[in-house]
Design an enzyme around this catalytic site. Structure first.
Site, mmCIF file in Angstrom:
data_model
loop_
_atom_site.group_PDB
_atom_site.id
_atom_site.type_symbol
_atom_site.label_atom_id
_atom_site.label_comp_id
_atom_site.label_asym_id
_atom_site.label_seq_id
_atom_site.Cartn_x
_atom_site.Cartn_y
_atom_site.Cartn_z
ATOM 1 C CG ASP A 199 -1.969 1.003 1.226
ATOM 2 O OD1 ASP A 199 -3.004 0.743 0.592
ATOM 3 O OD2 ASP A 199 -1.760 2.079 1.826
ATOM 4 C CD GLU A 242 -4.593 4.229 -1.429
ATOM 5 O OE1 GLU A 242 -5.493 4.198 -2.308
ATOM 6 O OE2 GLU A 242 -4.755 4.742 -0.303
#
Ligand SMILES: [Mg+2]
Length: 331
Positions: A199, A242
């Site tokens: 992430d 993301e």
């Protein structure tokens, strides 16, 4: 349209008589007085029916038959041989030379007319057949082109269905397919595999500060950085905004963690260039290995996710490994 009939005879009187009969029978008449001229007319006018005398000076009827049968430029001709002979032996000779039919002299008008009808029928069948053959060739060619276009469209579609548009990495759907495949291999052959959940740190704030175009650039470039650091057999996927997932086949958690650390360090070292600015981004990663206690692919995803959140909790930009836990019974 009337069919053309070429009549060939060296005797002008017979030629005139034949011409009048053939014309009266409803055909367009072409005439030649020798075999050489006859061949030229056949090549130029392509009459489907030729009536030729047998006995002629130079090229006789038999030679003309053979020439027409073997000439590359002659497609289809129905050949009727005129003869004064009616012995089986001579007639056979005419058929062997390529004649389709014969007429004995003196010529009977009704017989000529009847034989011309047969010739016309055969000529029509031949035209029909060659038209269908041409049509089949045309359709085959069209089908080949269509099949090629379809294959290209299918490739494009497959790519669209499996790929994330922004980064060109595999998308979530394909990531889950690949994960399922790894799971199947482990079930059947006991092959180990690991997952790295990944992430981008503080990405929402990053987007708010620099805008979505800068965010997209970072996502694209980060994807390339990830790919540059994994093994060829590892698969990098973008599974959310993301969020990324790296599937590492045939490795345990320790090896996957080495890979994750390479990725982490590479991102940290990378300069993302945006409108003259050098932007820095870090990633938090969590590694999990598929263990015997896991009941489904969800379990390994959850384990990697937990490890990734442990990384966030530990201050981000690090690589924790999921602890092996007993599976929790699903209700
Ligand atoms: Mg003659």
């Amino acid at each position: 349209m009337n069919h053309k009939v070429l009549i060939v005879d060296d005797d002008p009187a017979i030629l005139r008589l034949l011409a009048s009969y053939v014309d009266a029978a409803g055909f367009d008449v072409l005439q030649a007085t020798n075999g050489r001229d006859a061949l030229h007319i056949v090549l130029a006018e392509a009459p489907p029916i030729v009536i030729t005398d047998w006995m002629m000076p130079e090229t006789d009827g038999l030679q003309l038959c053979r020439t027409l049968r073997h000439h590359e430029g002659v497609r289809f001709v129905y050949l009727i041989m005129l003869t004064v002979y009616n012995e089986a032996e001579r007639i056979t000779e005419a058929f062997e030379a390529g004649a389709d039919d014969f007429l004995t002299k003196p010529i009977q008008r009704s017989e000529l007319s009847a034989r011309l009808r047969v010739a016309e029928h055969i000529a029509r069948l031949e035209e029909d057949l060659s038209r269908r053959t041409r049509e089949i060739h045309r359709l085959n060619a069209e089908m080949a082109v269509t099949a090629e276009k379809l294959a290209a469209a299918n490739d494009k579609l497959r790519q669209l269905v499996t790929t994330d548009e922004l980064t060109g990495l595999l998308n979530r759907r394909e990531a889950m397919n690949r994960l399922q495949q790894l799971w199947g291999l482990r079930d059947r052959y006991g092959h180990d595999f690991s997952c790295i959940m990944l992430d981008l740190d503080g990405f929402k704030r990053f987007n708010d500060t620099y805008g979505h175009a800068a965010g997209d650039l970072v996502l694209r470039e980060a994807g390339k950085v990830f790919q540059g650091k994994v093994r060829q057999s590892d698969v990098v996927c973008r599974i959310g905004g993301e969020e990324f997932l790296i599937l590492c086949q045939a490795v345990g958690a320790a090896e996957a963690a080495v890979c994750a650390e390479h990725v982490r360090a590479a991102v940290e070292a990378h300069d993302f260039q945006w409108e003259g600015q050098r932007l820095k981004v870090t990633v938090s990663l969590g590694v999990a290995q598929c263990s015997r206690e896991m009941k489904s692919t969800d379990d390994i995803l959850r384990a990697a996710d937990r490890a990734m959140y442990a990384s966030k909790a530990a201050g981000r930009n690090c690589v924790p490994i999921a602890e092996a836990r007993p599976a929790v019974a699903q209700v």
